[in-house]
Design a protein around this motif. Structure first.
Motif, PDB file in Angstrom:
ATOM      1  N   LEU A 231     122.801  39.958  43.349  1.00  7.10           N
ATOM      2  CA  LEU A 231     123.111  38.561  43.619  1.00  7.10           C
ATOM      3  C   LEU A 231     122.474  37.658  42.561  1.00  7.10           C
ATOM      4  O   LEU A 231     123.088  36.705  42.103  1.00  7.10           O
ATOM      5  CB  LEU A 231     122.639  38.176  45.024  1.00  7.10           C
ATOM      6  N   ALA A 232     121.236  37.970  42.154  1.00  2.01           N
ATOM      7  CA  ALA A 232     120.543  37.153  41.155  1.00  2.01           C
ATOM      8  C   ALA A 232     119.832  38.053  40.150  1.00  2.01           C
ATOM      9  O   ALA A 232     119.166  39.016  40.528  1.00  2.01           O
ATOM     10  CB  ALA A 232     119.534  36.234  41.836  1.00  2.01           C
TER      11      ALA A 232
ATOM     12  N   ASP B  97     121.764  45.144  45.287  1.00  2.00           N
ATOM     13  CA  ASP B  97     120.440  44.595  45.587  1.00  2.00           C
ATOM     14  C   ASP B  97     120.492  43.080  45.471  1.00  2.00           C
ATOM     15  O   ASP B  97     121.432  42.521  44.901  1.00  2.00           O
ATOM     16  CB  ASP B  97     119.384  45.182  44.647  1.00  2.00           C
ATOM     17  N   ASP B  98     119.461  42.429  46.011  1.00  2.00           N
ATOM     18  CA  ASP B  98     119.468  40.971  45.995  1.00  2.00           C
ATOM     19  C   ASP B  98     119.014  40.400  44.655  1.00  2.00           C
ATOM     20  O   ASP B  98     119.689  39.555  44.073  1.00  2.00           O
ATOM     21  CB  ASP B  98     118.658  40.401  47.160  1.00  2.00           C
ATOM     22  N   VAL B  99     117.865  40.848  44.128  1.00  2.00           N
ATOM     23  CA  VAL B  99     117.331  40.291  42.884  1.00  2.00           C
ATOM     24  C   VAL B  99     116.996  41.420  41.922  1.00  2.00           C
ATOM     25  O   VAL B  99     116.353  42.394  42.297  1.00  2.00           O
ATOM     26  CB  VAL B  99     116.052  39.459  43.149  1.00  2.00           C
ATOM     27  N   LEU B 100     117.417  41.277  40.676  1.00  2.00           N
ATOM     28  CA  LEU B 100     117.024  42.200  39.613  1.00  2.00           C
ATOM     29  C   LEU B 100     115.930  41.518  38.813  1.00  2.00           C
ATOM     30  O   LEU B 100     116.117  40.414  38.308  1.00  2.00           O
ATOM     31  CB  LEU B 100     118.227  42.537  38.730  1.00  2.00           C
ATOM     32  N   TYR B 101     114.785  42.194  38.723  1.00  2.00           N
ATOM     33  CA  TYR B 101     113.628  41.615  38.038  1.00  2.00           C
ATOM     34  C   TYR B 101     113.151  42.618  36.995  1.00  2.00           C
ATOM     35  O   TYR B 101     113.731  42.734  35.926  1.00  2.00           O
ATOM     36  CB  TYR B 101     112.567  41.254  39.083  1.00  2.00           C
ATOM     37  N   THR B 102     112.149  43.422  37.287  1.00  2.00           N
ATOM     38  CA  THR B 102     111.594  44.353  36.305  1.00  2.00           C
ATOM     39  C   THR B 102     112.459  45.587  36.113  1.00  2.00           C
ATOM     40  O   THR B 102     112.393  46.238  35.077  1.00  2.00           O
ATOM     41  CB  THR B 102     110.188  44.819  36.721  1.00  2.00           C
ATOM     42  N   GLY B 103     113.248  45.938  37.120  1.00  2.00           N
ATOM     43  CA  GLY B 103     114.073  47.138  37.070  1.00  2.00           C
ATOM     44  C   GLY B 103     113.460  48.317  37.802  1.00  2.00           C
ATOM     45  O   GLY B 103     114.086  49.364  37.950  1.00  2.00           O
ATOM     46  N   ARG B 104     112.249  48.170  38.300  1.00  2.11           N
ATOM     47  CA  ARG B 104     111.562  49.287  38.958  1.00  2.11           C
ATOM     48  C   ARG B 104     112.214  49.696  40.275  1.00  2.11           C
ATOM     49  O   ARG B 104     112.289  50.880  40.591  1.00  2.11           O
ATOM     50  CB  ARG B 104     110.087  48.973  39.147  1.00  2.11           C
ATOM     51  N   THR B 105     112.693  48.750  41.045  1.00  3.80           N
ATOM     52  CA  THR B 105     113.379  49.085  42.296  1.00  3.80           C
ATOM     53  C   THR B 105     114.661  49.854  42.005  1.00  3.80           C
ATOM     54  O   THR B 105     114.981  50.833  42.689  1.00  3.80           O
ATOM     55  CB  THR B 105     113.693  47.810  43.105  1.00  3.80           C
ATOM     56  N   ILE B 106     115.375  49.448  40.982  1.00  2.00           N
ATOM     57  CA  ILE B 106     116.631  50.116  40.629  1.00  2.00           C
ATOM     58  C   ILE B 106     116.345  51.531  40.133  1.00  2.00           C
ATOM     59  O   ILE B 106     117.073  52.471  40.479  1.00  2.00           O
ATOM     60  CB  ILE B 106     117.409  49.298  39.576  1.00  2.00           C
ATOM     61  N   ARG B 107     115.307  51.710  39.337  1.00  2.00           N
ATOM     62  CA  ARG B 107     114.932  53.051  38.879  1.00  2.00           C
ATOM     63  C   ARG B 107     114.626  53.935  40.078  1.00  2.00           C
ATOM     64  O   ARG B 107     115.078  55.079  40.162  1.00  2.00           O
ATOM     65  CB  ARG B 107     113.721  53.006  37.936  1.00  2.00           C
TER      66      ARG B 107
ATOM     67  N   HIS C 208     113.431  24.988  45.103  1.00  2.00           N
ATOM     68  CA  HIS C 208     114.725  24.420  44.730  1.00  2.00           C
ATOM     69  C   HIS C 208     115.799  25.433  45.116  1.00  2.00           C
ATOM     70  O   HIS C 208     115.719  26.597  44.731  1.00  2.00           O
ATOM     71  CB  HIS C 208     114.752  24.151  43.222  1.00  2.00           C
ATOM     72  N   VAL C 209     116.785  24.997  45.891  1.00  2.28           N
ATOM     73  CA  VAL C 209     117.891  25.873  46.282  1.00  2.28           C
ATOM     74  C   VAL C 209     118.857  25.965  45.108  1.00  2.28           C
ATOM     75  O   VAL C 209     119.367  24.945  44.635  1.00  2.28           O
ATOM     76  CB  VAL C 209     118.613  25.349  47.545  1.00  2.28           C
ATOM     77  N   ILE C 210     119.081  27.196  44.615  1.00  5.78           N
ATOM     78  CA  ILE C 210     119.981  27.386  43.471  1.00  5.78           C
ATOM     79  C   ILE C 210     121.328  27.982  43.882  1.00  5.78           C
ATOM     80  O   ILE C 210     122.275  27.926  43.111  1.00  5.78           O
ATOM     81  CB  ILE C 210     119.325  28.249  42.370  1.00  5.78           C
TER      82      ILE C 210
ATOM     83  N   ILE D  54     126.920  40.505  38.379  1.00  2.97           N
ATOM     84  CA  ILE D  54     125.830  39.556  38.644  1.00  2.97           C
ATOM     85  C   ILE D  54     126.399  38.319  39.320  1.00  2.97           C
ATOM     86  O   ILE D  54     127.337  37.699  38.806  1.00  2.97           O
ATOM     87  CB  ILE D  54     125.126  39.149  37.328  1.00  2.97           C
ATOM     88  N   GLY D  55     125.812  37.960  40.458  1.00  2.00           N
ATOM     89  CA  GLY D  55     126.217  36.729  41.130  1.00  2.00           C
ATOM     90  C   GLY D  55     125.790  35.503  40.358  1.00  2.00           C
ATOM     91  O   GLY D  55     126.576  34.573  40.152  1.00  2.00           O
ATOM     92  N   LYS D  56     124.544  35.483  39.889  1.00  2.00           N
ATOM     93  CA  LYS D  56     124.025  34.344  39.128  1.00  2.00           C
ATOM     94  C   LYS D  56     122.877  34.811  38.250  1.00  2.00           C
ATOM     95  O   LYS D  56     121.966  35.479  38.712  1.00  2.00           O
ATOM     96  CB  LYS D  56     123.541  33.245  40.076  1.00  2.00           C
ATOM     97  N   ASN D  57     122.937  34.451  36.973  1.00  4.21           N
ATOM     98  CA  ASN D  57     121.808  34.658  36.065  1.00  4.21           C
ATOM     99  C   ASN D  57     120.859  33.485  36.250  1.00  4.21           C
ATOM    100  O   ASN D  57     121.286  32.329  36.183  1.00  4.21           O
ATOM    101  CB  ASN D  57     122.283  34.713  34.606  1.00  4.21           C
ATOM    102  N   VAL D  58     119.589  33.801  36.490  1.00  2.00           N
ATOM    103  CA  VAL D  58     118.596  32.768  36.735  1.00  2.00           C
ATOM    104  C   VAL D  58     117.407  33.014  35.815  1.00  2.00           C
ATOM    105  O   VAL D  58     116.466  33.727  36.191  1.00  2.00           O
ATOM    106  CB  VAL D  58     118.120  32.775  38.211  1.00  2.00           C
ATOM    107  N   PRO D  59     117.433  32.471  34.597  1.00  2.00           N
ATOM    108  CA  PRO D  59     116.280  32.646  33.718  1.00  2.00           C
ATOM    109  C   PRO D  59     115.041  32.035  34.375  1.00  2.00           C
ATOM    110  O   PRO D  59     115.087  30.891  34.825  1.00  2.00           O
ATOM    111  CB  PRO D  59     116.667  31.882  32.448  1.00  2.00           C
ATOM    112  N   THR D  60     113.990  32.808  34.453  1.00  2.00           N
ATOM    113  CA  THR D  60     112.774  32.339  35.114  1.00  2.00           C
ATOM    114  C   THR D  60     111.558  32.594  34.238  1.00  2.00           C
ATOM    115  O   THR D  60     111.597  33.406  33.324  1.00  2.00           O
ATOM    116  CB  THR D  60     112.541  33.081  36.453  1.00  2.00           C
TER     117      THR D  60
END
Length: 183
Positions: free
Chosen positions: A134-135, A104-114, A5-7, A149-155
């Motif tokens: 971005l997400a 960065d493009d997607v923030l998930y666990t935070g490990r890439t940012i750390r 699905h394109v969000i 944040i470009g868009k919060n996307v609860p997943t």
């Protein structure tokens, strides 16, 4: 099989990056002393686009660079030793005493940012580090949050967020992918 699905489409991405640029200006009271740093790969293109928008708004070029955090990741094996100068990765930009906006493009666990913060600290001591994504899909494993944040996307963990950018993928869109459960 995956359901897609394109969000965010090209227009939504453009609007989000313009809004992020304005938020950066508001928070920092302009762009003086700011440096944008994109995390390879797609974060670099986002940093460049935000820098372009900031220049359009302020009429002044904004320094930006890129950083590869592979050797700083704690969840992936990487070759030992530093094979590329971080100064070269940052396109010669100094971060010492600067306000760094990490992109960065997607923030998930935070490990890439750390990992990115560790890499930045090896380049010098910035005045501050801010984060633009971005997400933001949630599910943090580390106490890291985005400033912009470009868009919060609860997943759910069964879903994935895919960012496609014209410079790398030929199209601008953000998609959510979900594993389809066979009945």
């Amino acid at each position: 099989m995956e359901l897609q699905h394109v969000i965010m489409d090209e227009i939504a991405i453009r609007r989000a990056l313009t809004r992020i640029a304005h938020e950066i200006l508001e928070k920092n009271k302009g762009i003086e002393g700011c440096v944008l740093v994109g995390i390879r790969t797609r974060g670099v293109y986002l940093a460049k686009r935000i820098a372009e928008r900031l220049e359009e708004i302020e009429g002044t070029p904004v320094p930006w660079g890129e950083i590869d955090v592979t050797q700083y990741r704690d969840d992936r094996s990487a070759p030992s030793g530093k094979n590329e100068s971080l100064g070269q990765q940052l396109n010669g930009q100094t971060i010492q005493g600067k306000k760094v906006i990490l992109c960065d493009d997607v923030l998930y666990t935070g490990r890439t940012i750390r990992a990115a913060m560790d890499a930045l600290m090896d380049c010098g001591r910035p005045e501050s580090i801010q984060l633009a994504v971005l997400a933001d899909r949630g599910h943090r494993e580390l106490p890291i949050r985005a400033d912009y944040i470009g868009k919060n996307v609860p997943t759910s963990r069964a879903e994935e967020i895919e960012v496609h950018l014209k410079e790398f993928d030929g199209v601008d869109q953000v998609r959510i992918l979900q594993q389809r459960e066979d009945i």
